[in-house]
Design a protein around this motif. Structure first.
Motif, PDB file in Angstrom:
ATOM      1  N   GLU A  89       0.816  -1.261  -0.032  1.00 22.93           N
ATOM      2  CA  GLU A  89       0.079  -0.045   0.037  1.00 22.93           C
ATOM      3  C   GLU A  89       0.974   1.251   0.108  1.00 22.93           C
ATOM      4  O   GLU A  89       0.666   2.286   0.539  1.00 22.93           O
ATOM      5  N   ARG A  99      -5.821   7.494   5.122  1.00 21.57           N
ATOM      6  CA  ARG A  99      -5.878   6.398   6.197  1.00 21.57           C
ATOM      7  C   ARG A  99      -4.958   6.337   7.333  1.00 21.57           C
ATOM      8  O   ARG A  99      -4.022   7.204   7.049  1.00 21.57           O
ATOM      9  N   SER A 130      -3.272   3.339  10.035  1.00 21.84           N
ATOM     10  CA  SER A 130      -2.944   2.025  10.110  1.00 21.84           C
ATOM     11  C   SER A 130      -2.300   2.076  11.236  1.00 21.84           C
ATOM     12  O   SER A 130      -1.262   2.780  11.826  1.00 21.84           O
ATOM     13  N   VAL A 132      -4.335  -5.667  14.577  1.00 13.51           N
ATOM     14  CA  VAL A 132      -4.154  -4.806  13.391  1.00 13.51           C
ATOM     15  C   VAL A 132      -5.180  -3.678  13.097  1.00 13.51           C
ATOM     16  O   VAL A 132      -6.622  -4.282  12.883  1.00 13.51           O
ATOM     17  N   SER A 165      -7.028  -0.856  11.012  1.00 11.89           N
ATOM     18  CA  SER A 165      -7.171   0.032   9.611  1.00 11.89           C
ATOM     19  C   SER A 165      -8.189   1.032   9.766  1.00 11.89           C
ATOM     20  O   SER A 165      -9.612   0.749  10.161  1.00 11.89           O
TER      21      SER A 165
END
Length: 182
Positions: free
Chosen positions: A104, A127, A129, A142, A144
């Motif tokens: 990404e 975004r 993360s 994780v 997002s």
């Protein structure tokens, strides 16, 4: 001379400006919540990311996925998605992949400093993360969080708001998920 509707005309005319303003109001008519999807957070970490509107709703769903789980947290304002965070369980803390090693990859991705949790976090123009050790039901979590709106309008401020949000959300979500790691 008086019309047959004259007795209603004056009060209606007097109320007309208020009715027109009510239909054209802008701003935030809902209260900024002190929790996002069950995670207690400071309002100043939430407020900058929420758009103006009248009605705020939250939905949290924890679902199985293969041998793990993921959490979907969505906040909508006036029926449109305003804030979305996906939290996935993982078997190990994924490494922060930098530069072209990241599928990404984008030149605008920067690491977030001074994290109140183990792991890493990044922010880009579209975004936020993060990944952190869990040590409970999962070895790692994780996160997002794609920006759902252009709030705040200034991109630099939106990135700062996203970093502030993830710093507050991750520790609370870790606690909610029963993580034992710092």
């Amino acid at each position: 001379m008086r019309s047959k509707h004259g007795r209603w005309a004056l009060p209606l005319l007097a109320a007309l400006p208020a009715l027109l303003l009510a239909g054209c109001s802008t701003g935030r008519d809902y209260a900024v919540p002190g929790k996002i999807c069950g995670v207690k957070m400071p309002k100043d970490a939430i407020e900058p990311l929420l758009p103006d509107g009248e009605d705020l709703r939250q939905d949290r769903e924890r679902r199985p996925f293969r041998d793990r789980h993921f959490v979907r947290c969505e906040v909508s304002v006036d029926g449109a998605s305003a804030l979305y965070v996906k939290v996935s369980e993982d078997r190990e803390l994924p490494a922060l992949r930098r530069g072209k090693d990241n599928p990404e990859y984008s030149a605008d991705v920067t690491e977030i400093d001074d994290l109140p949790f183990s792991g890493w976090a990044t922010v880009s123009d579209d975004r936020v993360s993060a990944a952190t050790d869990c040590g409970g039901k999962a070895d790692a979590l994780v996160f997002s969080m794609p920006f759902q709106t252009e709030t705040p309008e200034d991109l630099k401020e939106r990135r700062k708001a996203g970093a502030r949000f993830i710093k507050a959300f991750v520790p609370g979500e870790k606690k909610k998920e029963g993580c034992t790691a710092r």
